[in-house]
Design a protein around this motif. Structure first.
Motif, PDB file in Angstrom:
ATOM      1  N   ARG A  29      43.370  42.181  37.768  1.00  0.00           N
ATOM      2  CA  ARG A  29      44.710  42.361  37.555  1.00  0.00           C
ATOM      3  C   ARG A  29      44.963  43.974  37.916  1.00  0.00           C
ATOM      4  O   ARG A  29      46.244  44.049  37.545  1.00  0.00           O
ATOM      5  N   SER A  60      36.272  38.072  48.540  1.00  0.00           N
ATOM      6  CA  SER A  60      36.380  37.956  47.497  1.00  0.00           C
ATOM      7  C   SER A  60      36.809  35.753  47.332  1.00  0.00           C
ATOM      8  O   SER A  60      37.412  35.276  48.317  1.00  0.00           O
ATOM      9  N   SER A  61      36.019  35.073  46.323  1.00  0.00           N
ATOM     10  CA  SER A  61      36.800  34.101  46.161  1.00  0.00           C
ATOM     11  C   SER A  61      38.311  34.549  46.231  1.00  0.00           C
ATOM     12  O   SER A  61      38.902  33.089  45.616  1.00  0.00           O
ATOM     13  N   TYR A  88      45.341  42.787  45.377  1.00  0.00           N
ATOM     14  CA  TYR A  88      44.183  41.717  45.077  1.00  0.00           C
ATOM     15  C   TYR A  88      43.242  40.885  46.471  1.00  0.00           C
ATOM     16  O   TYR A  88      42.725  41.250  47.460  1.00  0.00           O
ATOM     17  N   PHE A 130      32.308  36.617  47.246  1.00  0.00           N
ATOM     18  CA  PHE A 130      31.689  37.046  46.145  1.00  0.00           C
ATOM     19  C   PHE A 130      32.780  35.816  45.000  1.00  0.00           C
ATOM     20  O   PHE A 130      33.413  36.044  45.041  1.00  0.00           O
ATOM     21  N   THR A 133      32.575  35.825  40.896  1.00  0.00           N
ATOM     22  CA  THR A 133      32.515  36.609  39.841  1.00  0.00           C
ATOM     23  C   THR A 133      30.900  36.818  39.609  1.00  0.00           C
ATOM     24  O   THR A 133      30.656  36.062  38.574  1.00  0.00           O
ATOM     25  N   ARG A 162      30.113  45.929  36.484  1.00  0.00           N
ATOM     26  CA  ARG A 162      31.240  46.370  35.995  1.00  0.00           C
ATOM     27  C   ARG A 162      31.668  46.311  35.044  1.00  0.00           C
ATOM     28  O   ARG A 162      32.656  44.795  34.974  1.00  0.00           O
ATOM     29  N   ALA A 200      35.582  40.903  32.682  1.00  0.00           N
ATOM     30  CA  ALA A 200      35.405  40.579  31.142  1.00  0.00           C
ATOM     31  C   ALA A 200      34.222  40.336  30.220  1.00  0.00           C
ATOM     32  O   ALA A 200      33.917  40.840  29.187  1.00  0.00           O
ATOM     33  N   ASP A 235      40.717  38.993  24.279  1.00  0.00           N
ATOM     34  CA  ASP A 235      42.124  37.328  24.457  1.00  0.00           C
ATOM     35  C   ASP A 235      40.847  37.012  25.068  1.00  0.00           C
ATOM     36  O   ASP A 235      40.703  37.496  26.487  1.00  0.00           O
ATOM     37  N   VAL A 249      40.497  28.147  30.551  1.00  0.00           N
ATOM     38  CA  VAL A 249      40.142  28.870  32.169  1.00  0.00           C
ATOM     39  C   VAL A 249      38.684  28.544  32.307  1.00  0.00           C
ATOM     40  O   VAL A 249      38.424  28.758  31.706  1.00  0.00           O
ATOM     41  N   ARG A 259      35.827  29.818  35.639  1.00  0.00           N
ATOM     42  CA  ARG A 259      34.781  30.594  36.891  1.00  0.00           C
ATOM     43  C   ARG A 259      33.826  30.192  36.875  1.00  0.00           C
ATOM     44  O   ARG A 259      33.055  29.245  36.448  1.00  0.00           O
ATOM     45  N   ASP A 314      46.019  36.754  37.311  1.00  0.00           N
ATOM     46  CA  ASP A 314      45.211  36.144  37.761  1.00  0.00           C
ATOM     47  C   ASP A 314      44.805  34.402  38.002  1.00  0.00           C
ATOM     48  O   ASP A 314      46.009  33.778  38.544  1.00  0.00           O
TER      49      ASP A 314
HETATM   50  O1  LIG Z   1      35.242  36.271  41.941  1.00  0.00           O
HETATM   51  C1  LIG Z   1      36.140  37.183  42.294  1.00  0.00           C
HETATM   52  O2  LIG Z   1      36.424  37.198  43.722  1.00  0.00           O
HETATM   53  C2  LIG Z   1      36.555  38.191  41.370  1.00  0.00           C
HETATM   54  O3  LIG Z   1      35.631  38.299  40.534  1.00  0.00           O
HETATM   55  C3  LIG Z   1      35.890  38.978  39.494  1.00  0.00           C
HETATM   56  O4  LIG Z   1      37.734  38.845  38.489  1.00  0.00           O
HETATM   57  P1  LIG Z   1      38.174  37.433  37.800  1.00  0.00           P
HETATM   58  O5  LIG Z   1      36.690  36.174  38.081  1.00  0.00           O
HETATM   59  O6  LIG Z   1      38.928  37.467  37.158  1.00  0.00           O
HETATM   60  O7  LIG Z   1      36.546  38.188  36.599  1.00  0.00           O
HETATM   61  P2  LIG Z   1      36.934  38.850  35.269  1.00  0.00           P
HETATM   62  O8  LIG Z   1      38.297  39.673  35.663  1.00  0.00           O
HETATM   63  O9  LIG Z   1      35.329  38.819  34.657  1.00  0.00           O
HETATM   64  O10 LIG Z   1      37.708  37.894  34.406  1.00  0.00           O
HETATM   65  C4  LIG Z   1      37.056  36.382  34.555  1.00  0.00           C
HETATM   66  C5  LIG Z   1      37.535  35.430  33.158  1.00  0.00           C
HETATM   67  O11 LIG Z   1      37.875  35.774  32.160  1.00  0.00           O
HETATM   68  C6  LIG Z   1      39.169  35.716  31.878  1.00  0.00           C
HETATM   69  N1  LIG Z   1      39.790  37.218  31.110  1.00  0.00           N
HETATM   70  C7  LIG Z   1      39.639  38.499  31.997  1.00  0.00           C
HETATM   71  C8  LIG Z   1      39.977  39.310  30.582  1.00  0.00           C
HETATM   72  C9  LIG Z   1      40.618  39.122  29.767  1.00  0.00           C
HETATM   73  O12 LIG Z   1      41.197  39.888  28.827  1.00  0.00           O
HETATM   74  N2  LIG Z   1      40.587  37.380  29.343  1.00  0.00           N
HETATM   75  C10 LIG Z   1      40.150  36.673  30.096  1.00  0.00           C
HETATM   76  O13 LIG Z   1      39.475  35.282  28.922  1.00  0.00           O
HETATM   77  C11 LIG Z   1      40.430  35.510  32.890  1.00  0.00           C
HETATM   78  O14 LIG Z   1      41.283  34.878  33.541  1.00  0.00           O
HETATM   79  C12 LIG Z   1      39.049  34.620  34.349  1.00  0.00           C
HETATM   80  O15 LIG Z   1      38.942  33.527  34.105  1.00  0.00           O
HETATM   81  C13 LIG Z   1      36.167  40.008  40.115  1.00  0.00           C
HETATM   82  O16 LIG Z   1      36.828  41.347  38.643  1.00  0.00           O
HETATM   83  C14 LIG Z   1      37.218  40.748  41.209  1.00  0.00           C
HETATM   84  O17 LIG Z   1      36.695  42.075  41.329  1.00  0.00           O
HETATM   85  C15 LIG Z   1      36.185  39.223  42.780  1.00  0.00           C
HETATM   86  O18 LIG Z   1      36.926  40.208  43.509  1.00  0.00           O
END
Ligand SMILES: O=C(O)[C@H]1O[C@H](OP(=O)(O)OP(=O)(O)OC[C@H]2O[C@@H](n3ccc(=O)[nH]c3=O)[C@H](O)[C@@H]2O)[C@H](O)[C@@H](O)[C@@H]1O
Length: 442
Positions: free
Chosen positions: A188, A226-227, A251, A278, A280, A287, A291, A306, A316, A318, A393
């Motif tokens: 994001r 990245s995934s 990204y 990778f 998540t 880091r 989330a 949120d 949603v 992962r 996202d």
């Molecule tokens: O798999 C990957 O390739 C990526 O994984 C993560 O990205 P993301 O899966 O979006 O991870 P988070 O930002 O931790 O989000 C995890 C989940 O929580 C959700 N989320 C996020 C933020 C929020 O405030 N609320 C919320 O429900 C997102 O929609 C997502 O489903 C990493 O941040 C990326 O750097 C990485 O490359």
């Protein structure tokens, strides 16, 4: 890795110029300023002679390198002296027969720190590179650095885009492998700072490849994709054969670009390249922008979190992957990486080019993630369930890892509940949190 560390020549020059201005503005000090100016000139001359003697320019005749560079630029990162080289050598020396010598970029990062420790533990030589930028709390990166230092891993502080620095590192150590994990991460944040993704994930990667193709021997490179490259792919679970031409964020687009760039350098120069997608990745020393990490912090502080839902009001999810599983995957990829075939910028034969999913094969809805955290923290979360903002996202990820399993025995073994338990244990220890105490104690 976006911005270079605050030690640049230009900053020092600015400080010096403002100092000079102050001195000149005072008439009383006019006479002494002349003396100061002359002595500064003499001091600069002495320094120049000192650097020339102790840090000669990297010669184009160097056994490892077929290009030349400006030694003053490579001296900017603050290293280059005999003591610095000794530190680099000690860190990069392998302690097992047939061990590898690995340059780990992003070594002060989450996955980089874990992989560096695992490599060192089994006797491989490891040298880290990191620019310690402030995308998230740099003190956490410094703490990881301190941990690595205890295990005799040295991290050079510098940027991927600093070509003279990279050349210098390869000149001092003929790395057999590069584990390239330095990147601008986060899906994001790309809407807030798009240029940082281009600078690290594209320009920085190209810079590393440019240097790697020139050296002799060329290293084998394993790097972080990245995934997120699967973007709007609807086939499930995600296989390496599925389409990856619909990224949902800048990204993802820069990581996809990295995969195409890898193809080019493999094709033209014979570099052995392995991209790891990778999924998540989470765990201790993780880091804070992810989330699971900031949910933990916010839940403990009694703040509202949120929780995203899809536009169709679905959960949603992962394929959260535990760090230890990912480390095994990274080491497996390094162990099975074939040598690059080129030398001195010329391809001598076909080289290995690979891409693998490293996921957990078991997607978990974000609501379930929150429920697990609530149980571990013993605090009820204040949830604000909203539709996922349109900010890059994707609704769902799910890895098929059969290729990584077949080629290097990759088999994730940690489920989300077990992995989060370990994360929370680390978190409360690291931040000194008392679990079960009143909310807001964090
Ligand atoms: O798999 C990957 O390739 C990526 O994984 C993560 O990205 P993301 O899966 O979006 O991870 P988070 O930002 O931790 O989000 C995890 C989940 O929580 C959700 N989320 C996020 C933020 C929020 O405030 N609320 C919320 O429900 C997102 O929609 C997502 O489903 C990493 O941040 C990326 O750097 C990485 O490359």
């Amino acid at each position: 890795m976006a911005s270079p560390p605050d030690t640049s020549k230009s900053i020092k020059l600015l400080r010096y110029q403002s100092y000079i201005r102050r001195v000149n503005s005072s008439k009383l000090l006019k006479a002494s300023s002349k003396i100061l100016f002359r002595s500064t000139l003499i001091a600069a001359l002495i320094l120049l002679i000192f650097f020339t003697l102790h840090n000669p320019p990297i010669s184009s005749e160097s056994p490892h390198f077929h290009s030349h560079t400006n030694f003053l630029s490579s001296a900017l990162f603050g290293g280059g002296g005999a003591a610095w080289e000794k530190q680099v050598h000690r860190s990069a020396t392998t302690r097992r027969p047939g061990g590898m010598t690995v340059l780990v970029t992003g070594a002060a990062g989450f996955i980089g720190a874990h992989c560096s420790l695992a490599l060192k533990k089994r006797g491989d030589g490891v040298l880290g590179l990191d620019n310690f930028n402030d995308y998230y709390d740099p003190s956490l990166k410094r703490a990881r650095q301190a941990l690595l230092s205890k295990h005799e891993i040295f991290i050079v502080e510098g940027d991927l885009n600093d070509k003279p620095l990279l050349i210098k590192l390869f000149d001092v150590v003929p790395f057999t492998h590069v584990l390239h994990l330095a990147a601008q991460a986060g899906v994001r944040y790309a809407m807030q700072n798009p240029q940082s993704y281009v600078a690290s994930n594209i320009a920085g990667f190209v810079n590393l490849l440019e240097v790697s193709k020139e050296v002799n021997p060329q290293p084998a490179i394993v790097w972080a994709s990245s995934s997120s490259v699967y973007g709007l792919n609807t086939e499930n679970p995600f296989s390496e054969l599925h389409r990856t031409d619909q990224p949902a964020s800048l990204y993802a687009a820069t990581k996809k670009a990295g995969e195409e760039i890898a193809h080019t350098y493999n094709h033209i120069y014979g570099l052995s390249l392995t991209g790891l997608r990778f999924f998540t990745v989470y765990g201790p020393w993780g880091r804070p922008d992810m989330a699971y990490f900031f949910f933990t912090k916010d839940i403990l502080q009694g703040k509202t979190i949120d929780v995203y839902q899809t536009q169709e009001d679905k959960e949603v999810a992962r394929d959260f992957t535990y760090i230890d599983d990912v480390v095994k995957g990274c080491l497996g990829a390094l162990d099975t990486a074939e040598k690059s075939t080129g030398s001195g910028g010329k391809k001598r034969g076909p080289a290995q080019l690979r891409v693998y999913n490293l996921g957990n094969t078991s997607p978990v809805p974000v609501g379930k993630l929150v429920a697990i955290l609530e149980g571990l923290l013993n605090v009820k979360a204040k949830k604000h369930v909203i539709k996922m903002p349109r900010n890059g996202d994707v609704p769902f990820t799910h890895a098929n890892v059969s290729l990584a399993n077949q080629d290097f025995g990759y088999k994730p073994t940690t489920d989300l509940a077990a992995g989060l338990r370990k994360f929370v244990k680390w978190y409360v220890g690291y931040y000194g949190v008392q679990l079960g105490a009143k909310k807001g104690n964090n």
